[in-house]
Design an enzyme around this catalytic site. Structure first.
Site, mmCIF file in Angstrom:
data_model
loop_
_atom_site.group_PDB
_atom_site.id
_atom_site.type_symbol
_atom_site.label_atom_id
_atom_site.label_comp_id
_atom_site.label_asym_id
_atom_site.label_seq_id
_atom_site.Cartn_x
_atom_site.Cartn_y
_atom_site.Cartn_z
ATOM 1 N N ILE A 1 0.818 -1.220 0.000
ATOM 2 C CA ILE A 1 0.000 0.000 0.000
ATOM 3 C C ILE A 1 0.848 1.265 0.000
ATOM 4 C CG2 ILE A 1 -1.903 -1.193 1.156
ATOM 5 C CD1 ILE A 1 -1.222 0.595 3.650
ATOM 6 N N ASN B 1 -6.283 -2.993 6.536
ATOM 7 C CA ASN B 1 -5.662 -3.539 7.738
ATOM 8 C C ASN B 1 -4.173 -3.218 7.859
ATOM 9 O OD1 ASN B 1 -5.407 -5.637 10.034
ATOM 10 N ND2 ASN B 1 -4.004 -6.426 8.485
ATOM 11 N N GLN C 1 9.833 8.463 13.600
ATOM 12 C CA GLN C 1 8.619 7.727 13.943
ATOM 13 C C GLN C 1 7.389 8.410 13.357
ATOM 14 O OE1 GLN C 1 7.989 6.237 17.922
ATOM 15 N NE2 GLN C 1 10.145 6.493 18.451
ATOM 16 N N TYR D 1 1.591 6.932 16.600
ATOM 17 C CA TYR D 1 0.543 5.941 16.349
ATOM 18 C C TYR D 1 -0.830 6.529 16.659
ATOM 19 C CZ TYR D 1 -1.768 1.375 16.288
ATOM 20 O OH TYR D 1 -2.589 0.318 16.004
ATOM 21 N N VAL E 1 -1.721 9.707 16.576
ATOM 22 C CA VAL E 1 -2.073 10.689 15.539
ATOM 23 C C VAL E 1 -2.494 9.986 14.252
ATOM 24 C CG1 VAL E 1 -1.232 12.605 14.139
ATOM 25 C CG2 VAL E 1 -0.556 12.431 16.545
ATOM 26 N N VAL F 1 -4.649 -7.268 20.818
ATOM 27 C CA VAL F 1 -4.519 -8.621 20.278
ATOM 28 C C VAL F 1 -3.064 -9.090 20.325
ATOM 29 C CG1 VAL F 1 -4.944 -10.066 18.246
ATOM 30 C CG2 VAL F 1 -6.525 -8.207 18.813
#
Length: 279
Positions: A62, A88, A106, A192, A194, A225
């Site tokens: 992607i 995903n 990052q 992450y 944001v 998970v």
């Protein structure tokens, strides 16, 4: 009626893999497991075939517009449409992965994959969505708007007239702030967060733009998970993490659109106090 088509990105392992498994068991149509790494993707398909399931495979990165275009052209020529799209694929600098990695790097890399590449995926693949299609964006509890410290920024994200261009500008503003080391006060310290806030805002914009075509676009927190992304610290199995995404892809009422859905299939408010139970 022509064959239905479902596509899951980043699906060679983890939650994406479990979503493909669930779709293969219940979806009456072609289910595409896609992955950046072809060998890992084909190995994942082989594992599901050993379970008696029959997913199809196509390489898809992607972050690469050429890969997205090639996949678009393949699906358009073979089927002409997509009925389910599960966005995903994502990355995260969590725990040990973040140690020693500058905040600026990052920020740029996380938003490049989790926001801008998902946006590119939508821009290239959305023309293939049939009326009645469903799009499921895999977000996180960290996508809850309460994680953004600045009230002014929270108001911008909630603006019912926010455009994709304006949202992308906000994402660029965060990256610029991270490079200058000034992001903490207004944006917080997590790229992450944001990226997933941006993804939910994008979900709501896309729903607004697609309402007249009866296309449902929702974001989902699949739960905490046990995956590589969480360094296997999550208490939920990948099958449990796939339940809410599969609900949105297959079972949710048509009235569920433009929503943020929790792992237990509850619709939660994006802007109010975040739900207490986060896994």
């Amino acid at each position: 009626m022509s064959l239905k088509v479902a596509v899951v990105t980043g699906a060679n392992k983890g939650i994406g893999f479990a979503i493909v498994r669930g779709l293969c068991k219940r979806f009456d149509g072609a289910v595409y497991l896609t992955s950046r790494d072809e060998k890992r993707g084909r190995d994942a398909v082989a594992a599901l075939e050993n379970e008696g399931l029959h997913p199809k495979y196509h390489q898809l990165d992607i972050t690469n517009p050429q890969s997205l275009k090639a996949f678009h052209d393949y699906i358009k020529e073979k089927y002409g449409h997509i009925d389910i799209l599960v966005n995903n694929a994502a990355i995260a600098f969590f725990f040990s992965k973040a140690r020693g990695v500058p905040a600026a790097i990052q920020a740029e890399e996380t938003l490049r994959v989790n926001y801008f590449s998902v946006l590119s995926t939508c821009e290239i693949l959305f023309p293939l969505l049939r009326n009645g299609a469903r799009v499921v964006n895999i977000s996180s509890s960290y996508g809850h708007l309460s994680y953004i410290p600045s009230e002014k920024l929270r108001q911008k994200f909630q603006d019912p007239n926010l455009t994709v261009s304006e949202l992308s500008d906000l994402m660029h503003q965060y990256i610029a702030a991270a490079k200058q080391g000034t992001q903490s006060k207004e944006w917080g310290n997590s790229s992450y967060v944001v990226s997933k806030v941006g993804l939910i805002a994008l979900t709501k914009i896309h729903q607004r733009l697609l309402n007249d075509r009866d296309i449902k676009v929702n974001a989902v927190h699949p739960g905490y998970v046990d995956t590589d992304m969480t360094s296997h610290m999550g208490p939920l199995s990948i099958e449990e993490g796939a339940q809410a995404p599969l609900f949105l892809a297959l079972d949710a009422p048509d009235s569920v659109k433009g929503e943020f859905v929790w792992f237990d299939k509850r619709i939660v408010s994006w802007a109010d106090n975040k739900p207490v139970k986060e896994y």
